[in-house]
Design an enzyme around this catalytic site. Structure first.
Site, PDB file in Angstrom:
ATOM      1  N   CYS A   1      -3.563  -3.436   2.072  1.00 50.77           N
ATOM      2  CA  CYS A   1      -2.188  -3.027   1.765  1.00 50.77           C
ATOM      3  C   CYS A   1      -1.574  -2.202   2.910  1.00 50.77           C
ATOM      4  O   CYS A   1      -1.211  -2.784   3.930  1.00 50.77           O
ATOM      5  CB  CYS A   1      -2.137  -2.325   0.416  1.00 50.77           C
ATOM      6  SG  CYS A   1      -0.537  -2.569  -0.373  1.00 50.77           S
TER       7      CYS A   1
ATOM      8  N   HIS B   1      -4.665  -6.010  -3.226  1.00 50.10           N
ATOM      9  CA  HIS B   1      -5.758  -5.039  -3.428  1.00 50.10           C
ATOM     10  C   HIS B   1      -7.009  -5.745  -3.954  1.00 50.10           C
ATOM     11  O   HIS B   1      -7.183  -5.853  -5.182  1.00 50.10           O
ATOM     12  CB  HIS B   1      -5.315  -3.955  -4.416  1.00 50.10           C
ATOM     13  CG  HIS B   1      -4.353  -2.992  -3.812  1.00 50.10           C
ATOM     14  ND1 HIS B   1      -4.752  -1.817  -3.214  1.00 50.10           N
ATOM     15  CD2 HIS B   1      -3.016  -3.058  -3.689  1.00 50.10           C
ATOM     16  CE1 HIS B   1      -3.685  -1.187  -2.749  1.00 50.10           C
ATOM     17  NE2 HIS B   1      -2.623  -1.917  -3.028  1.00 50.10           N
TER      18      HIS B   1
ATOM     19  N   GLU C   1      -9.935  -4.736  -4.191  1.00 55.34           N
ATOM     20  CA  GLU C   1     -10.835  -3.824  -4.917  1.00 55.34           C
ATOM     21  C   GLU C   1     -10.631  -3.884  -6.428  1.00 55.34           C
ATOM     22  O   GLU C   1     -11.536  -3.590  -7.194  1.00 55.34           O
ATOM     23  CB  GLU C   1     -10.692  -2.380  -4.394  1.00 55.34           C
ATOM     24  CG  GLU C   1      -9.394  -1.649  -4.708  1.00 55.34           C
ATOM     25  CD  GLU C   1      -8.262  -1.939  -3.729  1.00 55.34           C
ATOM     26  OE1 GLU C   1      -8.312  -2.980  -3.027  1.00 55.34           O
ATOM     27  OE2 GLU C   1      -7.306  -1.128  -3.678  1.00 55.34           O
TER      28      GLU C   1
HETATM   29  N1  LIG Z   1      -0.418   0.107  -2.028  1.00 57.23           N
HETATM   30  C1  LIG Z   1      -0.095   0.288  -0.765  1.00 57.23           C
HETATM   31  O1  LIG Z   1      -0.933   0.522   0.129  1.00 57.23           O
HETATM   32  C2  LIG Z   1       1.380   0.240  -0.435  1.00 57.23           C
HETATM   33  C3  LIG Z   1       1.676   0.046   1.033  1.00 57.23           C
HETATM   34  C4  LIG Z   1       3.071   0.437   1.420  1.00 57.23           C
HETATM   35  N2  LIG Z   1       3.284   1.855   1.224  1.00 57.23           N
HETATM   36  C5  LIG Z   1       4.070  -0.392   0.660  1.00 57.23           C
HETATM   37  O2  LIG Z   1       4.672   0.082  -0.285  1.00 57.23           O
HETATM   38  O3  LIG Z   1       4.262  -1.535   0.985  1.00 57.23           O
END
Ligand SMILES: NC(=O)CC[C@H](N)C(=O)O
Length: 262
Positions: free
Chosen positions: A54, A183, A185
């Site tokens: 992310c 994600h 995970e």
């Molecule tokens: N969950 C995250 O790592 C978000 C990544 C980044 N801050 C976004 O909003 O795109």
């Protein structure tokens, strides 16, 4: 940080340098972000197995823009809205006033590009054409830069169903440099590790090639999972894996090779 607290700066670099592999995780805002970008560079130029998740995916994109594409000051508009090279931008549905309520959330489908025939991460997912993973983000890779990235060796091998959003990147000519906008995970389990993590650990132990050569199967010794049928056994395995991925450099004597992945 170097001038504010040189000892902890050098400690942090030392900790990074002795790792067998690195995860740059998700997050929000600018705190620690330049450190994440430097970590991506360290892994890229030193052939260190790397998984970005992310915000870690976005950091890898920014690092590559600055240091390979030479887009000076490239950044995400989340961190610096005035950047000359906005390589990561706000998604249309993202509304910063609504406490994340309009972020891109939940399980979504990612398509592997048909051209991604040599992709390690696609092979780790069993050469599927599409996968489902969970998302939580408000920013995305700016599509205007995709051609430049791909011509210079950063391949976006996974995209969303409209083929507009970049979901998975992988570097050519690196043992394992993978980053994902989603994600992994959330869907990973101790005995069923999510493919991006599985690839990371195998690459850290220099076992990724042999895993592919066996058709993405673990060797017989690795398949003793019925041995780990109580919760205590499972906890023991998890701890061993964590210790080994951080400290062990000797394959022959490792708990990792004797009890989980050889
Ligand atoms: N969950 C995250 O790592 C978000 C990544 C980044 N801050 C976004 O909003 O795109």
């Amino acid at each position: 940080m170097l001038s504010d607290n040189p000892a902890s700066y050098h400690d942090a670099w030392h900790n990074l340098c002795v790792c067998d592999c690195v995860v740059v995780p998700g997050g929000f805002g600018k705190r620690g972000f330049e450190g994440k970008i430097k970590t991506c560079k360290w892994c890229r130029v030193n052939d260190k197995p790397f998984l970005g998740i992310c915000l870690g995916f976005q950091a890898a994109v920014i690092e590559f823009s600055r240091n390979v594409l030479k887009l000076d000051g490239a950044n995400s508009t989340e961190v610096y809205s005035e950047t000359k090279h906005p390589v990561v931008i706000d998604m249309p549905e993202h509304n910063t006033n609504e406490m994340g309520g309009t972020m891109r959330l939940g399980k979504r489908t990612t398509l592997f590009k048909p051209s991604a025939v040599t992709s390690k991460i696609r092979r780790l997912y069993g050469n599927k054409d599409k996968i489902d993973e969970r998302h939580k983000h408000g920013y995305e890779v700016n599509p205007e830069y995709i051609d430049q990235f791909e011509k210079n060796g950063m391949q976006f091998v996974g995209v969303d169903v409209d083929q507009e959003r970049m979901e998975i990147l992988e570097l050519d000519n690196h043992p394992y440099y993978v980053a994902v906008q989603y994600h992994p995970e959330y869907l990973s389990r101790p005995m069923q590790p999510s493919p991006p993590f599985m690839g990371l650990i195998l690459a850290a132990k220099d076992r990724l090639k042999s895993y592919f050569a066996r058709g993405c199967k673990l060797s017989p010794r690795e398949l003793q999972s019925d041995y780990y049928d109580s919760e205590d056994d499972l906890n023991e395995l998890t701890v061993k894996q964590m210790n080994i991925s951080i400290y062990d450099h000797d394959d022959s004597s490792s708990a990792y090779s004797s009890s989980s992945v050889s």
